[in-house]
Write an enzyme that holds these catalytic residues in place. Sequence first.
Site, PDB file in Angstrom:
ATOM      1  N   HIS A 137       0.878  -1.229   0.165  1.00  0.00           N
ATOM      2  CA  HIS A 137       0.096   0.195   0.223  1.00  0.00           C
ATOM      3  C   HIS A 137       0.918   1.193   0.012  1.00  0.00           C
ATOM      4  O   HIS A 137       1.975   1.207   0.584  1.00  0.00           O
ATOM      5  CB  HIS A 137      -1.092  -0.104   1.217  1.00  0.00           C
ATOM      6  CG  HIS A 137      -2.259   0.773   1.299  1.00  0.00           C
ATOM      7  ND1 HIS A 137      -2.523   2.367   0.923  1.00  0.00           N
ATOM      8  CD2 HIS A 137      -3.618   0.695   0.754  1.00  0.00           C
ATOM      9  CE1 HIS A 137      -3.193   2.725   0.813  1.00  0.00           C
ATOM     10  NE2 HIS A 137      -4.135   2.056   0.523  1.00  0.00           N
ATOM     11  N   HIS A 138       0.564   2.120  -0.714  1.00  0.00           N
ATOM     12  CA  HIS A 138       1.079   2.974  -0.775  1.00  0.00           C
ATOM     13  C   HIS A 138       1.895   4.064   0.366  1.00  0.00           C
ATOM     14  O   HIS A 138       2.436   4.874   0.170  1.00  0.00           O
ATOM     15  CB  HIS A 138       0.800   4.537  -2.103  1.00  0.00           C
ATOM     16  CG  HIS A 138       1.791   4.889  -2.796  1.00  0.00           C
ATOM     17  ND1 HIS A 138       2.389   6.151  -2.096  1.00  0.00           N
ATOM     18  CD2 HIS A 138       2.258   5.327  -4.187  1.00  0.00           C
ATOM     19  CE1 HIS A 138       3.348   6.239  -3.153  1.00  0.00           C
ATOM     20  NE2 HIS A 138       3.015   6.548  -4.671  1.00  0.00           N
ATOM     21  N   SER A 139       0.680   3.845   0.938  1.00  0.00           N
ATOM     22  CA  SER A 139       1.174   4.268   1.770  1.00  0.00           C
ATOM     23  C   SER A 139       1.683   3.826   3.135  1.00  0.00           C
ATOM     24  O   SER A 139       2.131   4.763   4.481  1.00  0.00           O
ATOM     25  CB  SER A 139      -0.622   4.652   3.240  1.00  0.00           C
ATOM     26  OG  SER A 139      -0.617   3.478   4.143  1.00  0.00           O
TER      27      SER A 139
END
Length: 452
Positions: A137-139
């Site tokens: 996930h890009h987070s």
Amino acid sequence: MQPISPTDLIFLLGESREHPMHVGGLTLYVPPDGAGPDFLRELYDTLVEQTDVQPTFRKHPAFFGGLTNLVWSADKDIDLEYHLRRSALPAPGRVRELLELVSRFHGTLLDRHRPLWEAHLIEGLADGRFAVYTKFHHSLIDGVSAMKLVQRTLSTDPGDTSMQAPWSLPPRRRSGSKSGPSLLQTVSEAASSVAGLAPTTLSLARAALIEQELTLPFRAPKTMLNVRIGGARRVAAQSWALERIQKVKGAAGVTVNDVVLAMCAGALREYLADENALPDTPLVAMVPVNLRTEKDADGGGNLVGAVLCNLATDLEDPVQRLEAIATSMRDNKKVFSELPRVQQLAVSALLVGGLALGLLPGFVSTSPPPFNIVISNVPGARQPMYWNGARLDGNYPFSIPLDGQALNITLANNADNLDFGLVGDRRSVPSLQRLLGHLETSLKDLERAVGV
């Protein structure tokens, strides 16, 4: 519990079934000589035993005070058999079947109740190779950092059989980096900073665009690629010999990135023509570039710009198209690099602000697209690499399509090759794999045109 930063929060809030917010990568390996039929199973067994999981790979959003997306929760016990999976391709085990499987993986959401990552070991390729698809996930991590992390598990020694798993590697101490953050990192930070820019600062940006005769932003045409997207994805991947691109570079007196952009421009021109959707005006690409000069080459931190490039898709002649692209990139990088830092921030905010707002839930833009496509070139391995003796044969990054940006092209160098990873919305970008053929044709046209 750790608070979730505003930048990470944008990726969590912007995620929906139509907008998975993970980055992915597909690596292909050639097994070492003498590898038996149980090589991949034994590799899986070794990896699943590496239970020293680093904090990044333990995090997922937690409920706090009845709300979510405020803090991270860190799981103490990680179910590695859930996060690390084995898959086998159906017959006949072509790359086509591999990419179809990865397309489905890339279009599915990560479970928010578990740490936000997965890794898939894939066997069954008829040519004997095996593949690994990972997504984060890009987070948690951006695409450039994810690629660097995977590279740290590899070795230049084919005899090195010390298996390393990405989730067990301790973080490196941060130092000055010459590779910038991913475009989406730039976008999310712009979304956080646009509201904080004073009107006078934005006025300075507009003045810079006009007074210094900066040739961007262009009026990008609305195309079939600049529409709202669904949740299903299609990926395509292929490698090209770096030597071929360097020969065109030398003959034309341009940069490697100019040739790559010209390859993409020629491919997009033919693809859109096939769909009877080629606009009369040229497409515009967003190109994340390193703007560090010799003067500040030793400085710490990042100096990365989001530069718009005229892809000259209205020109039929490949040499004229390449010259237009080289001129656009050279002029825009020069003017951008000469701006004061406050104007650089403001210009970047103006360029990507609309895309950043598109990450926010409920926002629907009716404005023309600021650009038609994102084309990113990220650093990869510059020499042959091995994983438990298996040679890395392909390293294909897959990014995140967004509303208004239904197609993304990202590439990485891999020893003597450039590996292209294409991701498209399955409905809006039909027959995505045809772009691979158009990329090859585009490069051949450039080779013939410059006489190499």
